[in-house]
Design an enzyme around this catalytic site. Structure first.
Site, PDB file in Angstrom:
ATOM      1  N   TYR A  55     -91.875  35.670  70.987  1.00 57.49           N
ATOM      2  CA  TYR A  55     -90.997  34.574  71.445  1.00 57.49           C
ATOM      3  C   TYR A  55     -89.695  35.092  72.051  1.00 57.49           C
ATOM      4  CZ  TYR A  55     -94.238  31.126  69.839  1.00 57.49           C
ATOM      5  OH  TYR A  55     -95.372  30.357  69.730  1.00 57.49           O
ATOM      6  N   GLN A  89     -94.821  19.340  76.894  1.00 58.74           N
ATOM      7  CA  GLN A  89     -95.404  20.264  75.926  1.00 58.74           C
ATOM      8  C   GLN A  89     -94.736  21.632  76.085  1.00 58.74           C
ATOM      9  OE1 GLN A  89     -99.987  19.818  75.699  1.00 58.74           O
ATOM     10  NE2 GLN A  89     -99.429  19.088  77.729  1.00 58.74           N
ATOM     11  N   ASN A  90     -93.983  21.787  77.158  1.00 59.76           N
ATOM     12  CA  ASN A  90     -93.389  23.084  77.468  1.00 59.76           C
ATOM     13  C   ASN A  90     -92.171  23.344  76.590  1.00 59.76           C
ATOM     14  OD1 ASN A  90     -95.321  23.197  79.438  1.00 59.76           O
ATOM     15  ND2 ASN A  90     -93.943  22.538  81.081  1.00 59.76           N
ATOM     16  N   HIS A 107     -93.401  20.116  71.610  1.00 59.06           N
ATOM     17  CA  HIS A 107     -93.830  21.377  70.985  1.00 59.06           C
ATOM     18  C   HIS A 107     -92.658  22.321  70.733  1.00 59.06           C
ATOM     19  CE1 HIS A 107     -98.190  20.796  72.624  1.00 59.06           C
ATOM     20  NE2 HIS A 107     -97.911  20.030  71.593  1.00 59.06           N
ATOM     21  N   SER A 179    -104.031  21.421  80.628  1.00 57.33           N
ATOM     22  CA  SER A 179    -105.493  21.650  80.602  1.00 57.33           C
ATOM     23  C   SER A 179    -106.199  20.680  79.662  1.00 57.33           C
ATOM     24  CB  SER A 179    -105.784  23.084  80.132  1.00 57.33           C
ATOM     25  OG  SER A 179    -105.306  23.237  78.792  1.00 57.33           O
ATOM     26  N   ASN A 203    -102.926  18.083  88.635  1.00 62.20           N
ATOM     27  CA  ASN A 203    -103.295  19.357  88.019  1.00 62.20           C
ATOM     28  C   ASN A 203    -104.006  20.256  89.024  1.00 62.20           C
ATOM     29  OD1 ASN A 203    -103.006  20.459  85.244  1.00 62.20           O
ATOM     30  ND2 ASN A 203    -105.204  20.854  85.478  1.00 62.20           N
ATOM     31  N   LEU A 204    -103.910  21.585  88.774  1.00 62.74           N
ATOM     32  CA  LEU A 204    -104.533  22.518  89.724  1.00 62.74           C
ATOM     33  C   LEU A 204    -106.047  22.408  89.699  1.00 62.74           C
ATOM     34  CD1 LEU A 204    -103.788  24.693  91.756  1.00 62.74           C
ATOM     35  CD2 LEU A 204    -103.907  26.389  89.934  1.00 62.74           C
TER      36      LEU A 204
HETATM   37  C1  BV8 Z   1    -101.255  18.856  65.012  1.00 64.72           C
HETATM   38  C2  BV8 Z   1     -96.442  26.432  70.900  1.00 64.72           C
HETATM   39  C3  BV8 Z   1    -101.354  17.309  63.197  1.00 64.72           C
HETATM   40  C4  BV8 Z   1     -95.328  26.762  71.713  1.00 64.72           C
HETATM   41  C5  BV8 Z   1     -98.322  25.045  71.266  1.00 64.72           C
HETATM   42  C6  BV8 Z   1    -110.035  20.763  66.690  1.00 64.72           C
HETATM   43  C7  BV8 Z   1    -110.176  19.769  67.626  1.00 64.72           C
HETATM   44  C8  BV8 Z   1    -109.062  19.089  68.127  1.00 64.72           C
HETATM   45  C9  BV8 Z   1    -107.778  19.414  67.666  1.00 64.72           C
HETATM   46  C10 BV8 Z   1    -107.656  20.410  66.743  1.00 64.72           C
HETATM   47  C11 BV8 Z   1    -108.770  21.081  66.253  1.00 64.72           C
HETATM   48  N1  BV8 Z   1    -108.323  22.013  65.370  1.00 64.72           N
HETATM   49  C12 BV8 Z   1    -106.972  21.931  65.298  1.00 64.72           C
HETATM   50  C13 BV8 Z   1    -106.569  20.960  66.109  1.00 64.72           C
HETATM   51  C14 BV8 Z   1    -105.186  20.517  66.328  1.00 64.72           C
HETATM   52  C15 BV8 Z   1    -104.482  21.512  67.228  1.00 64.72           C
HETATM   53  C16 BV8 Z   1    -105.226  21.655  68.541  1.00 64.72           C
HETATM   54  O1  BV8 Z   1    -105.157  20.785  69.392  1.00 64.72           O
HETATM   55  N2  BV8 Z   1    -105.942  22.785  68.714  1.00 64.72           N
HETATM   56  C17 BV8 Z   1    -106.673  22.977  69.954  1.00 64.72           C
HETATM   57  C18 BV8 Z   1    -106.427  24.374  70.493  1.00 64.72           C
HETATM   58  C19 BV8 Z   1    -108.151  22.741  69.666  1.00 64.72           C
HETATM   59  N3  BV8 Z   1    -103.183  20.914  67.462  1.00 64.72           N
HETATM   60  C20 BV8 Z   1    -102.180  21.168  66.605  1.00 64.72           C
HETATM   61  O2  BV8 Z   1    -102.241  21.939  65.679  1.00 64.72           O
HETATM   62  C21 BV8 Z   1    -100.909  20.351  66.850  1.00 64.72           C
HETATM   63  N4  BV8 Z   1    -100.500  19.762  65.618  1.00 64.72           N
HETATM   64  O3  BV8 Z   1    -102.344  18.493  65.414  1.00 64.72           O
HETATM   65  O4  BV8 Z   1    -100.679  18.390  63.842  1.00 64.72           O
HETATM   66  C22 BV8 Z   1    -100.816  16.032  63.715  1.00 64.72           C
HETATM   67  C23 BV8 Z   1    -101.530  15.328  64.717  1.00 64.72           C
HETATM   68  C24 BV8 Z   1    -101.009  14.130  65.171  1.00 64.72           C
HETATM   69  C25 BV8 Z   1     -99.808  13.635  64.665  1.00 64.72           C
HETATM   70  C26 BV8 Z   1     -99.118  14.369  63.686  1.00 64.72           C
HETATM   71  C27 BV8 Z   1     -99.625  15.577  63.209  1.00 64.72           C
HETATM   72  C28 BV8 Z   1     -99.783  21.251  67.332  1.00 64.72           C
HETATM   73  C29 BV8 Z   1    -100.083  21.701  68.741  1.00 64.72           C
HETATM   74  C30 BV8 Z   1     -98.883  22.488  69.293  1.00 64.72           C
HETATM   75  C31 BV8 Z   1     -99.245  23.919  69.339  1.00 64.72           C
HETATM   76  N5  BV8 Z   1     -98.224  24.669  70.035  1.00 64.72           N
HETATM   77  N6  BV8 Z   1     -97.448  25.847  71.762  1.00 64.72           N
HETATM   78  C32 BV8 Z   1     -95.615  27.912  72.557  1.00 64.72           C
HETATM   79  O5  BV8 Z   1     -95.918  29.008  72.052  1.00 64.72           O
HETATM   80  O6  BV8 Z   1     -95.494  27.684  73.752  1.00 64.72           O
HETATM   81  S1  BV8 Z   1     -99.560  24.503  72.256  1.00 64.72           S
HETATM   82  C33 BV8 Z   1     -99.555  25.316  73.736  1.00 64.72           C
HETATM   83  O7  BV8 Z   1    -100.642  24.760  74.470  1.00 64.72           O
HETATM   84  C34 BV8 Z   1     -98.342  25.025  74.588  1.00 64.72           C
HETATM   85  O8  BV8 Z   1     -97.315  24.378  73.900  1.00 64.72           O
HETATM   86  C35 BV8 Z   1     -98.850  24.127  75.678  1.00 64.72           C
HETATM   87  O9  BV8 Z   1     -97.999  23.099  75.865  1.00 64.72           O
HETATM   88  C36 BV8 Z   1    -100.092  23.620  75.085  1.00 64.72           C
HETATM   89  C37 BV8 Z   1    -101.074  23.032  76.026  1.00 64.72           C
HETATM   90  O10 BV8 Z   1    -101.323  23.947  77.039  1.00 64.72           O
HETATM   91  P1  BV8 Z   1    -101.039  23.429  78.533  1.00 64.72           P
HETATM   92  O11 BV8 Z   1     -99.613  23.018  78.621  1.00 64.72           O
HETATM   93  O12 BV8 Z   1    -102.078  22.429  78.893  1.00 64.72           O
HETATM   94  O13 BV8 Z   1    -101.202  24.780  79.299  1.00 64.72           O
HETATM   95  P2  BV8 Z   1    -102.569  25.455  79.731  1.00 64.72           P
HETATM   96  O14 BV8 Z   1    -102.270  26.854  80.152  1.00 64.72           O
HETATM   97  O15 BV8 Z   1    -103.598  25.187  78.687  1.00 64.72           O
HETATM   98  O16 BV8 Z   1    -102.994  24.615  81.027  1.00 64.72           O
HETATM   99  C38 BV8 Z   1    -102.197  24.677  82.188  1.00 64.72           C
HETATM  100  C39 BV8 Z   1    -102.849  23.743  83.181  1.00 64.72           C
HETATM  101  O17 BV8 Z   1    -102.011  23.688  84.327  1.00 64.72           O
HETATM  102  C40 BV8 Z   1    -104.218  24.218  83.636  1.00 64.72           C
HETATM  103  O18 BV8 Z   1    -105.120  23.129  83.599  1.00 64.72           O
HETATM  104  C41 BV8 Z   1    -103.997  24.677  85.088  1.00 64.72           C
HETATM  105  O19 BV8 Z   1    -105.092  24.348  85.921  1.00 64.72           O
HETATM  106  C42 BV8 Z   1    -102.806  23.844  85.483  1.00 64.72           C
HETATM  107  N7  BV8 Z   1    -101.927  24.503  86.472  1.00 64.72           N
HETATM  108  C43 BV8 Z   1    -101.651  25.829  86.587  1.00 64.72           C
HETATM  109  N8  BV8 Z   1    -100.780  26.004  87.612  1.00 64.72           N
HETATM  110  C44 BV8 Z   1    -100.511  24.769  88.129  1.00 64.72           C
HETATM  111  C45 BV8 Z   1    -101.238  23.804  87.401  1.00 64.72           C
HETATM  112  N9  BV8 Z   1    -101.194  22.491  87.689  1.00 64.72           N
HETATM  113  C46 BV8 Z   1    -100.409  22.101  88.710  1.00 64.72           C
HETATM  114  N10 BV8 Z   1     -99.678  22.965  89.458  1.00 64.72           N
HETATM  115  C47 BV8 Z   1     -99.704  24.292  89.193  1.00 64.72           C
HETATM  116  N11 BV8 Z   1     -98.966  25.125  89.956  1.00 64.72           N
END
Ligand code: BV8
Length: 237
Positions: A55, A89-90, A107, A179, A203-204
């Site tokens: 971080y 989410q950023n 987040h 994503s 989204n891309l």
């Molecule tokens: C919670 C920390 C309970 C900070 C992050 C099984 C099934 C479903 C869910 C779960 C499961 N097991 C566990 C879970 C829950 C879990 C979860 O979702 N896991 C996933 C992986 C399966 N979630 C949690 O634990 C959350 N907490 O559920 O608590 C609760 C629920 C409800 C209410 C109360 C309590 C906590 C989640 C937070 C985790 N922390 N980050 C850090 O280090 O940064 S998440 C991390 O991923 C980032 O914060 C980011 O925001 C997040 C999502 O990623 P994206 O922002 O989408 O980024 P990504 O790279 O994935 O995608 C980028 C996209 O942009 C792509 O599609 C690309 O095509 C596009 N792109 C790229 N360039 C461009 C573009 N678009 C346009 N223009 C461009 N130029």
């Protein structure tokens, strides 16, 4: 005509053109680390030094990046339409540096650190706060170590009550640069749809939750948002 209520949710994709690495694209942040090795409370308990360095490197990078056309377009949108709730989410501060206010960082944020004892958070971006040495709080008599002010996997996202209220009462719900993998963020579009909002994705590429959107614009946020915001402004005023 009553002004529309708008909610915009952004993800790492809106900061990509600023040079901030995303999570799941090629060369993304997670490629060098397994998520469960870095962004979880267990990781912090198991190897705080490694998590801290991950971080701190991203906190230091904040001074090297600046807002792009996508951030600036959303600022224009928020400044010209009364009810625009910006949720991100950023953890970077690019929306704020583009001029946006009252940004909901569901987040967490890189700019702030959180006292492990009192959970109080403070902005700590002085050079002395950015080394690989742990930082200590100013709130406790006996200084406590501080942790990244980040919502890790398994932790509860920030301001969920406020987020759900805004999403369930909006007319237009826009997602930019996500994503659709991480919940509950990726499920917010379903709340919006259920409440009758028109849902738009910028989204891309097709995200995991693409089928939930009424309207999909594939491309770079920095290129698509200026025109889309002009269209939304005409529709809103
Ligand atoms: C919670 C920390 C309970 C900070 C992050 C099984 C099934 C479903 C869910 C779960 C499961 N097991 C566990 C879970 C829950 C879990 C979860 O979702 N896991 C996933 C992986 C399966 N979630 C949690 O634990 C959350 N907490 O559920 O608590 C609760 C629920 C409800 C209410 C109360 C309590 C906590 C989640 C937070 C985790 N922390 N980050 C850090 O280090 O940064 S998440 C991390 O991923 C980032 O914060 C980011 O925001 C997040 C999502 O990623 P994206 O922002 O989408 O980024 P990504 O790279 O994935 O995608 C980028 C996209 O942009 C792509 O599609 C690309 O095509 C596009 N792109 C790229 N360039 C461009 C573009 N678009 C346009 N223009 C461009 N130029």
């Amino acid at each position: 005509m009553e002004q529309r209520k708008v909610v915009v949710l952004t993800g790492a994709g809106i900061s990509a053109e600023s040079g901030v690495r995303t999570f799941r694209d090629n060369g993304g942040l997670w490629e060098e680390h397994r998520v469960e090795d870095v962004a979880t409370p267990e990781a912090w308990r198991h190897d705080a030094d490694m998590v801290w360095r991950f971080y701190q490197a991203r906190r230091r990078q904040l001074s090297e990046v600046k807002p792009n056309e996508g951030h600036l377009s959303l600022f224009r949108f928020q400044s010209e339409v009364e009810h625009v709730t910006l949720i991100t989410q950023n953890v970077d501060d690019l929306h704020e540096r583009a001029g946006c206010t009252d940004v909901i960082h569901m987040h967490g944020e890189l700019r702030t650190l959180r006292c492990e004892f009192s959970h109080e958070r403070e902005v700590r971006m002085e050079p002395s706060d950015l080394s690989d040495d742990f930082a200590y709080c100013t709130c406790c008599t006996h200084q406590s170590r501080m942790r990244p002010d980040i919502v890790w996997f398994g932790e509860t996202p920030m301001e969920m009550t406020r987020i759900i209220e805004a999403v369930e009462s909006c007319d237009l719900f826009v997602v930019v640069g996500s994503s659709g993998h991480v919940y509950p963020a990726a499920g917010l579009v379903n709340h919006a749809k259920h409440s009758g909002a028109h849902t738009v994705l910028v989204n891309l590429e097709q995200p995991a939750n693409a089928e939930a959107f009424d309207e999909v614009h594939l491309g770079l946020a920095g290129e698509l948002l200026p025109t889309l915001v002009s269209t939304w402004l005409k529709e809103s005023n």
